[in-house]
Design an enzyme around this catalytic site. Structure first.
Site, short mmCIF file in Angstrom:
data_model
loop_
_atom_site.label_atom_id
_atom_site.label_comp_id
_atom_site.label_asym_id
_atom_site.label_seq_id
_atom_site.Cartn_x
_atom_site.Cartn_y
_atom_site.Cartn_z
N THR A 7 -53.67 -42.84 -41.38
CA THR A 7 -53.98 -43.16 -39.98
C THR A 7 -53.65 -42.03 -39.00
O THR A 7 -53.49 -42.28 -37.81
CB THR A 7 -53.25 -44.45 -39.55
N ASP A 32 -50.77 -45.75 -44.32
CA ASP A 32 -49.87 -44.61 -44.21
C ASP A 32 -49.86 -44.11 -42.78
O ASP A 32 -50.91 -43.77 -42.22
CB ASP A 32 -50.34 -43.50 -45.16
N TYR A 75 -47.82 -38.57 -36.31
CA TYR A 75 -49.25 -38.84 -36.16
C TYR A 75 -49.58 -39.29 -34.74
O TYR A 75 -50.38 -40.21 -34.53
CB TYR A 75 -49.70 -39.91 -37.16
#
Length: 272
Positions: free
Chosen positions: A28, A67, A72
């Site tokens: 992600t 994940d 991120y």
């Protein structure tokens, strides 16, 4: 009967963690970050409606593994609301050690920051328990594991029930082996272009440890002979190794996701 192009009946143990995971997991990073990512072409971060549709499609196709990571961008913050009411249907993997701020990564593997990071991830993901937390290495794998106290802190968090398992997302064979020796799982790079970390897969297969594959499709960079399907060739390599539990694919394109799942399902059924 389960659709042969889906993964529902192909879930497998993640080492000895007690977790059952789909052979493909959904990465992600593209839900929360579009700076400093190594993809061959640019992309637009999906809006909430698009992200919700992608997650629904992943579930429909039999994917149960997500994940994410603090590095991120806004991925964790977005996943919390997007997964409301579905928490028991997903195995969530997050990370500690790397922060991404103002377009730059910085690393902190200290016990204090490790605990802060996990507790922040729990809040962001709106959950009381993260299934697996990996150390997001900067490349100094062995030094991190031996000297920083990060693994000891993750062991404490596991004992407290805040995380279910822990391991290393590393960059070296030595780190991967040490990470598995002292932890539950390793995330390694393994694809048609890069196979140097294969000894980590071999160790995992013989010691019932978990393996997740990152850059399974070489982040879209794989080049093969004309007429060869790079996705199928990649999955034949990965799932031909008994140590591989799941490969993380980071697509935000629904057609690509469906193709990846159909190809992985066909490959796994052909080698069972």
């Amino acid at each position: 009967m389960t659709d042969l192009k889906q993964l529902h009946d192909l879930h497998r143990p993640l080492g000895s963690t007690g977790l059952l995971v789909s052979p493909l997991g959904l990465g992600t990073v593209k839900l929360g970050r579009d700076q400093g990512v190594k993809y061959p072409s640019g992309f637009r971060i999906p809006d909430d409606a698009e992200a919700r549709q992608l997650l629904a499609l992943a579930r429909e196709l039999g994917i149960n593994l997500i994940d994410t990571a603090p590095a991120y961008g806004t991925s964790e913050q977005r996943l919390g609301p997007l997964l409301r009411g579905q928490r028991d249907q997903w195995v969530i993997v997050s990370k500690v050690g790397e922060e991404f701020e103002n377009g730059q990564s910085r690393f902190d593997f200290s016990p204090a920051h490790t605990r802060l990071s996990v507790e922040r991830s729990l809040r962001r993901l709106e959950t009381e328990h993260i299934d697996l937390v990996l150390v997001h290495s900067d490349g100094n794998d062995v030094a991190i594991l031996r000297d920083s106290g990060v693994y000891e802190t993750l062991a404490e968090l596991k004992h407290e029930g805040k995380i279910g398992a822990f391991g290393l997302s590393g960059k070296t064979v030595e780190g991967g082996l040490l990470g598995l020796e002292r932890g539950d799982c390793a995330m390694v790079t393994y694809n048609l272009n890069e196979q140097a970390e294969k000894p980590v897969l071999d160790y995992a297969a013989s010691h019932a440890k978990g393996i997740l594959i990152k850059k399974a499709l070489a982040s879209g960079h794989v080049c093969l002979a004309p007429g060869t399907d790079p996705v199928r060739a990649s999955f034949e390599l990965l799932f031909g190794h008994p140590g591989v539990c799941s490969a993380i694919v980071g697509t935000i394109n629904p057609l690509h996701l469906a193709h990846n799942v159909a190809t992985a399902a066909a490959v796994i059924r052909s080698i069972r």
